[in-house]
Write a protein that holds these residues in place. Structure first.
Motif, PDB file in Angstrom:
ATOM      1  N   LEU A  57       0.835  -1.210   0.000  1.00  0.00           N
ATOM      2  CA  LEU A  57       0.000   0.000   0.000  1.00  0.00           C
ATOM      3  C   LEU A  57       0.864   1.251   0.000  1.00  0.00           C
ATOM      4  O   LEU A  57       0.677   2.164  -0.810  1.00  0.00           O
ATOM      5  CB  LEU A  57      -0.915  -0.006   1.221  1.00  0.00           C
ATOM      6  N   GLU A  60       2.744   1.751  -3.326  1.00  0.00           N
ATOM      7  CA  GLU A  60       1.899   2.207  -4.440  1.00  0.00           C
ATOM      8  C   GLU A  60       1.365   3.618  -4.207  1.00  0.00           C
ATOM      9  O   GLU A  60       1.199   4.384  -5.153  1.00  0.00           O
ATOM     10  CB  GLU A  60       0.752   1.222  -4.664  1.00  0.00           C
ATOM     11  N   ARG A  69      -1.879   4.786  -7.907  1.00  0.00           N
ATOM     12  CA  ARG A  69      -2.329   5.193  -6.564  1.00  0.00           C
ATOM     13  C   ARG A  69      -3.829   4.976  -6.419  1.00  0.00           C
ATOM     14  O   ARG A  69      -4.309   4.535  -5.373  1.00  0.00           O
ATOM     15  CB  ARG A  69      -1.979   6.664  -6.317  1.00  0.00           C
ATOM     16  N   SER A  72      -4.563   1.380  -5.884  1.00  0.00           N
ATOM     17  CA  SER A  72      -4.208   0.994  -4.523  1.00  0.00           C
ATOM     18  C   SER A  72      -5.329   1.339  -3.548  1.00  0.00           C
ATOM     19  O   SER A  72      -5.684   0.541  -2.671  1.00  0.00           O
ATOM     20  CB  SER A  72      -2.914   1.686  -4.101  1.00  0.00           C
TER      21      SER A  72
END
Length: 634
Positions: A57, A60, A69, A72
């Motif tokens: 997480l 990204e 992003r 994610s």
């Protein structure tokens, strides 16, 4: 600092990672290394695995690619499942609260995800842990992010217990309401209705006072937000406070002249209709009616447009007595408004408004108040106003009855049928069925039919198409006068459409023939339609020859096998030798369609030889469709 905070620090300061010689740091080092050097993952331990979702997480979310992003964020639920409810509450949610700053699209996705996060944090008893990140998102500058955050807050409010509402949610509403930036105050307006019913009497009083402050805020955007939400807040407030506190606030918003904010006043219109639904007729008349009158004559055309657009809702909310005594006058005024947009909006509501009137007063209200305005609108200078009127005026016929329709409405129909704008003519044609049932067949044939026949040759193909689509309905209406009447007035039109220059017209005309045969019968089809259709096979224009095949395709569905074999198959066979490949492959397609309706003798001695010849055609498309048809024959 939790694992996420440490990991975030390590990702941002990767050089320091390798200086820390502790078991935790070693584990995190391995996770980060494995993210970028997968070969090293062979050495991963179960401890590393527990940190892996967080590391992914963070990695990204720090990526320069916005889409990565965003992806994610959309996988937050998967990450939360991997972490478990305790670590999600203890680490993931604080991380999202403190560190997320991103593009609006990413923040919007985060706000949406958090609205569905309650099962992932341990259920409703832990719902309050989702409030901090959503509170932050409710204060950002971008409107769509704030709105999504507010929507998610409203969703999770329903899972809070009354105690949690008072302990956690109400303080959030207070903080947002008292925020320095208008963004937080606009978001707060949407939270009062979900919070108010579940708090103590003392806190309710405090919430009403804070909402009052929002309604009188110096910032127009805040007052707009309050105006848009005051209706739903009114639904949960006690009646005594509704009359004593909320309605005065509403009236101040509805008459918002500060900075000439018509945007506040127009939002108040819809709220007023909601509030009217909560009151008795006498209360509406004394408390709200002045505002509705003012809105109907507001100096801003946008406010008048809003009340015209919501007039049916207003009519339903206030009831028939107030409608008759007060609203009819204002509705008539809106139909005569100086702004075309207002007139068009009001014209769209004429049918519904008149239908909703009590049956015993419909004629008494319509004839002196609505009809004169309608007559003016028929000759309006704006085409959109006339188009709006044309879409509903035919619906007045059942309400006004046969005599009034013939005397007052028919002349207006004829004017609109001959209007210079095609959309006006089209809207009248599309609603012919409602008037046919009222005026009767003889009046239809004498008054409207000549105008309809004239429109059948309209230069706008969409108008011609609308006439074609209504032809079966007209045929049904005219059937009692006999098939001879139809043949005399309309049959030539139906045949002329088959050779129209627009394919959509020719296609609709062939479908129209099938429906006419169903109405007038097979004998009429043989004597009138089939002969003319088949004669088009000799037309020099190949498009017309193709139309013959299209017509055969639909007529074969309603004709018996002997008619198909005797009249249609010979024509189809002749067209198999056509010089144009498009005609030839359509011959093959037509044969494939009619094969199921033919006897074995016809198939063996007429269809198969023809298809076999087409199978040897030099054109690939012709060969393809011929092969498909031959398969059906076998």
């Amino acid at each position: 600092m939790g694992y996420i905070g440490k990991l975030l620090h390590l990702v941002d300061n990767e050089a320091d990672v390798y200086c820390k010689d502790t078991p935790l740091m070693d584990a995190i080092n391995r996770v980060i290394t494995n993210l970028h050097y997968p070969v090293a993952s062979m050495a991963a331990t179960s401890e590393d695995d527990s940190l892996y979702p967080i590391a992914v997480l963070i990695d990204e979310l720090r990526n320069e690619d916005t889409q990565l992003r965003l992806n994610s964020i959309k996988k937050l639920s998967t990450i939360a499942l991997a972490l478990g409810v305790e670590r999600t509450r203890a680490e993931l949610i604080p991380f999202l609260t403190d560190t997320i700053e991103d593009e609006d699209e990413v923040l919007w996705a985060l706000a949406e995800q958090l609205g569905n996060f309650i099962p992932l944090v341990g259920g409703p008893e832990y719902a309050s842990c989702l409030l901090p990140p959503l509170e932050n998102l409710a204060t950002v500058e971008e409107t769509v992010v704030r709105e999504k955050a507010t929507e998610s807050l409203r969703m999770i409010a329903g899972d809070h217990s009354p105690a949690d509402i008072e302990k956690h949610f109400a303080p959030l509403v207070k903080r947002l309401s008292q925020g320095d930036w208008f963004t937080s105050r606009t978001s707060a307006c949407g939270l009062y209705a979900v919070c108010y019913p579940h708090v103590s009497v003392a806190l309710k009083s405090e919430l009403r006072m804070m909402f009052k402050c929002l309604c009188t805020d110096d910032t127009p955007m805040v007052r707009r937000a309050a105006a848009s939400k005051i209706g739903e807040f009114a639904k949960v407030v006690e009646m005594e406070h509704l009359k004593g506190e909320i309605i005065p606030l509403f009236n101040s918003l509805a008459n918002d002249e500060q900075f000439s904010q018509d945007s506040v006043r127009l939002l108040a219109v819809e709220a007023g209709i909601t509030i009217a639904g909560l009151l008795t007729e006498s209360d509406i008349e004394s408390l709200l009616l002045p505002m509705f009158r003012s809105a109907a004559s507001d100096k801003s055309w946008r406010v008048r447009f809003m009340i015209a657009d919501k007039f049916i809702d207003l009519q339903t909310a206030v009831g028939p007595t107030i409608t008759k005594n007060h609203l009819v006058f204002h509705f008539s005024g809106l139909l005569k408004d100086v702004e075309a947009e207002v007139r068009a909006s009001a014209a769209n509501k004429i049918k519904e408004f008149c239908t909703n009137l009590p049956a015993d007063i419909q004629e008494a209200v319509i004839m002196p108040n609505i009809l004169p305005a309608v007559k003016e609108l028929v000759c309006d200078t704006n085409q959109h106003v006339k188009a709006a009127l044309a879409s509903v005026i035919m619906g007045l016929s059942p309400i006004m009855g046969k005599d009034n329709t013939i005397q007052h409405l028919l002349p207006l129909f004829l004017i609109l049928l001959k209007d210079e704008h095609s959309d006006v003519r089209l809207n009248i044609i599309s609603n012919l069925d409602s008037v046919n049932k009222v005026i009767g067949i003889h009046q239809l044939s004498q008054s409207l039919l000549p105008a309809i026949v004239e429109l059948a040759e309209d230069p706008k193909w969409r108008v011609r198409l609308a006439i074609i689509e209504h032809m079966p309905l007209l045929a049904e209406q005219l059937a009692p006068l006999g098939v001879e009447f139809f043949d005399e007035k309309l049959n030539s039109l139906c045949m002329s459409w088959l050779v129209d220059g627009v394919f959509a017209i020719r296609s609709a005309a062939t479908s129209n023939l099938k429906r006419l045969v169903s109405i007038f019968g097979l004998e009429w089809a043989q004597n009138t339609v089939i002969t003319k259709v088949l004669s088009m096979a000799r037309d020099p224009n190949y498009l017309h020859r193709m139309t013959t095949l299209f017509a055969i395709n639909v007529l074969a569905e309603v004709c018996p096998p002997d008619v198909i074999a005797k009249f249609m198959v010979p024509v189809i066979s002749n067209l198999a030798a056509d010089a144009v490949p498009n005609v030839r492959f359509n011959v093959a397609k037509t044969m494939a369609l009619i094969v199921p309706s033919l006897d074995s003798h016809t198939i063996e001695f007429q269809i198969k030889p023809c298809l076999t010849k087409l199978h040897e055609d030099e054109d690939m498309d012709v060969k393809y469709f011929a092969d498909e048809a031959l398969v059906l024959c076998h």
